[in-house]
Design an enzyme around this catalytic site. Sequence first.
Site, PDB file in Angstrom:
ATOM      1  N   PHE A   1       1.968  10.420   2.016  1.00 56.89           N
ATOM      2  CA  PHE A   1       3.060  10.619   2.955  1.00 56.89           C
ATOM      3  C   PHE A   1       3.836   9.347   3.277  1.00 56.89           C
ATOM      4  CE2 PHE A   1      -0.075  13.937   4.526  1.00 56.89           C
ATOM      5  CZ  PHE A   1       0.537  14.976   3.839  1.00 56.89           C
TER       6      PHE A   1
ATOM      7  N   GLY B   1       0.558   5.908   0.093  1.00 59.27           N
ATOM      8  CA  GLY B   1      -0.244   7.122   0.157  1.00 59.27           C
ATOM      9  C   GLY B   1       0.639   8.324  -0.101  1.00 59.27           C
TER      10      GLY B   1
ATOM     11  N   GLY C   1       0.839  -1.200   0.000  1.00 57.15           N
ATOM     12  CA  GLY C   1       0.000   0.000   0.000  1.00 57.15           C
ATOM     13  C   GLY C   1       0.868   1.241   0.000  1.00 57.15           C
TER      14      GLY C   1
ATOM     15  N   LYS D   1       4.812   0.885   7.989  1.00 56.17           N
ATOM     16  CA  LYS D   1       4.484   2.128   7.304  1.00 56.17           C
ATOM     17  C   LYS D   1       5.687   3.064   7.388  1.00 56.17           C
ATOM     18  CE  LYS D   1       0.765   5.577   7.140  1.00 56.17           C
ATOM     19  NZ  LYS D   1      -0.521   5.973   7.752  1.00 56.17           N
TER      20      LYS D   1
ATOM     21  N   ASP E   1     -10.238  10.671   6.905  1.00 56.92           N
ATOM     22  CA  ASP E   1      -9.858  10.060   5.624  1.00 56.92           C
ATOM     23  C   ASP E   1     -10.395   8.637   5.519  1.00 56.92           C
ATOM     24  OD1 ASP E   1      -8.744  10.085   3.114  1.00 56.92           O
ATOM     25  OD2 ASP E   1      -6.728   9.575   3.775  1.00 56.92           O
TER      26      ASP E   1
END
Length: 731
Positions: A422, A420, A418, A440, A549
């Site tokens: 940032f 995004g 995944g 992450k 979000d």
Amino acid sequence: MSNATTLYYFAVGHNDFYGGVPSFSGLRLKYFSLYDNPLGNGKSTNLDFISSLLNSTATLALLYLDNCNFGGVLPRFIANFSRLQVFLIAENVVSGTIPSEIRHLVNLQYLHLSENQLGGTIPSSWGSLQQLISLNLEGNKLFGEIPISLGNLSLLSRLYLQFNELQGTIPISFEKLKYLLELDFSRNKLQGNFPKVTSLVHLDLSHNHFIGPLPVEIGGFKDLLSLDLSNNMFLGTLPSAIGALTSLIELNINHNLFHGFIPPSFSSLKSLEILDLSCNYLTGKIPEFLGKLQYLKRLNLSFNHLEGEIPTEGIFKNKTEVVLGGNSNLCGGIPQFGLPTCPREGERQHLSHIQKLAILMSSGTLILLIIVALIVFIYKQKNKQPLKLDATTEFMPKLSYWSIQKATNEFSKSSIIGFGKFSIVYKGILDGSLGIVAIKVFKLQVRGASKSFLVECEALRQIRHRNLVKVLTTCCSIDHEGNDFIAIVYEYMINGSLDNWLHNHSKDTGENNDSKSLNLLQRVNIAIDVANALDYLHNQLETGLVHCDLKPSNILLDGDLVAHVADFGLAKFFPTEVTVASSSNQESSSIGIKGTIGYAAPEYGMGSDLSTFGDMYSYGILLLEIFTNKSPTSDIFNNGLTLHNYVRMSMPEQVTEIVDPKLFHKEANATSRSLVLQDQIIECLVSVFKIGIACSMELPKNRMSIGNAVKELHSIKNTLVELGDIGTIPC
């Protein structure tokens, strides 16, 4: 029916008849009405029954077929009904082009073909319909130019062409329409001259391509009650002539290019209830006279260049009805606006030199503080330890950059699960008890990434719930090039994101989702899981948390398909009483739009503050996407059509046409039980869609609360469980 030879009026509208229309051959009917009955199935043969009415061609005056789920094309022999005065077939799924033969219906007074799937152009031959009073072609797929011949419809009083793809200009021949009262051309691609039809009481040209100044002749529209010119490219100053429209109740000209002052002549608009001048380039002070318009209920002046003191009379006493965000030089007003007190006139000159000196001194001090802060930050970065998110992480292993690099196979592309704005999320294998995890890694070269990391850490430090993603530890270190490196380590969700399951993306989710899909009960359970998480965030924390979000890619599924809400990089804490009770009109010039296009609440784009209402909008859109399998940013949603409107317009008769097809299965031999089961399941789907629609209403105050959503979803789940085998829907 063929034996009822003396039957002249047949009206069975607004019932629940279904299963097709019988033959009416041999009858000489005058009035034929089937409206609001689910008689059709959207197929091409649905309108064949009209041929059985051919014996009535010399007598039939009214044909009323609205909202019957009829499909197919309009038969050309419709022109044989020479006495027809009313032809209404709106809100169906009629397709094809409009037959030019309709021009032969010279007695026609009402022609409504709205909310269908008609394509092609508007026939230029319709100028022969001299008796026409109302023409409605709204919500189709019509293109091309508006025929000049429509200006010959001398008795026309209502013309609706909105939500099509019409281009070109409004014909000058429309100036001859002396009885035209309502004209709606919104949501097209029109441009050119402003129509000079002074008899109008309602005019909507919004969401088109009009450009240039408004003509002063607009002051001649003396009877106008509603004027909407928003989302065009009108420019210049606002004409003082608008002040002559003393009957005006609603004036909306937002999202244009107007500049200059709000004209003093607007003080004459005594009947005004709604005024929206937002998103222009207006300057000067907010006129005091706006506070004296006694009927004004809603005022939006946001995103202009207005300055000075906010009035305190009339509508300005109620902050919830006034939107002023995006005007950076306003001051004063009632305390609820939260703006600084305006300087008094006598103080301006006296304080000017002192203010300049103070600004210089404070600027120097600020620069010094920034330098010191940077030095401290760099020192801490080189000596930092992993952040403690909660008590459990204190006993977790303290990870280094090198352990993260090893776990992700040197951050290989094959490990990415995944990403995004940032961050990038990797699947990793850590030594010891942690095993398989999701890591992450924040992209610190992107502005705002470090802030997103801190926000997420602060949020995760205070929350814990079975439907929220579980954080294991963090890593604050230095990479092999000496750059800062920060990451958060989460529990790995073997079934990946909801987005992968709905749209079958190719990213690794542990298994191949191309051959799998979620059944009905699983989707309801996921909807309940997410709702429970929101209920916890909004109502069960000491200070409420707004996620900001919510979308399918931020919903992760574990091995049992239990949903976990992830990604708190945009989250914001608020006191619970503020979060729940806050109005949609709270201004914030610093926060800006938060969230993802398609899921972010519309009021965020108008400068409103973050609130739980925004999360509810996102949840409503998410719920509709789960059961339709259509993303709100899909290519089919354009020209004003949204996922919310797409579902709302299909309720309840066409609900089976918008449901994800993977939820259906065919039965070779339909039984009475399967038919009953189908009806009961469809009722449950209708209830789910109603929740999604209620949560995603445009006005925040109209949205369903998360508590009510949880209760209704549990009720739907209980019904489905009682039905037994409801993995898919029999059809």
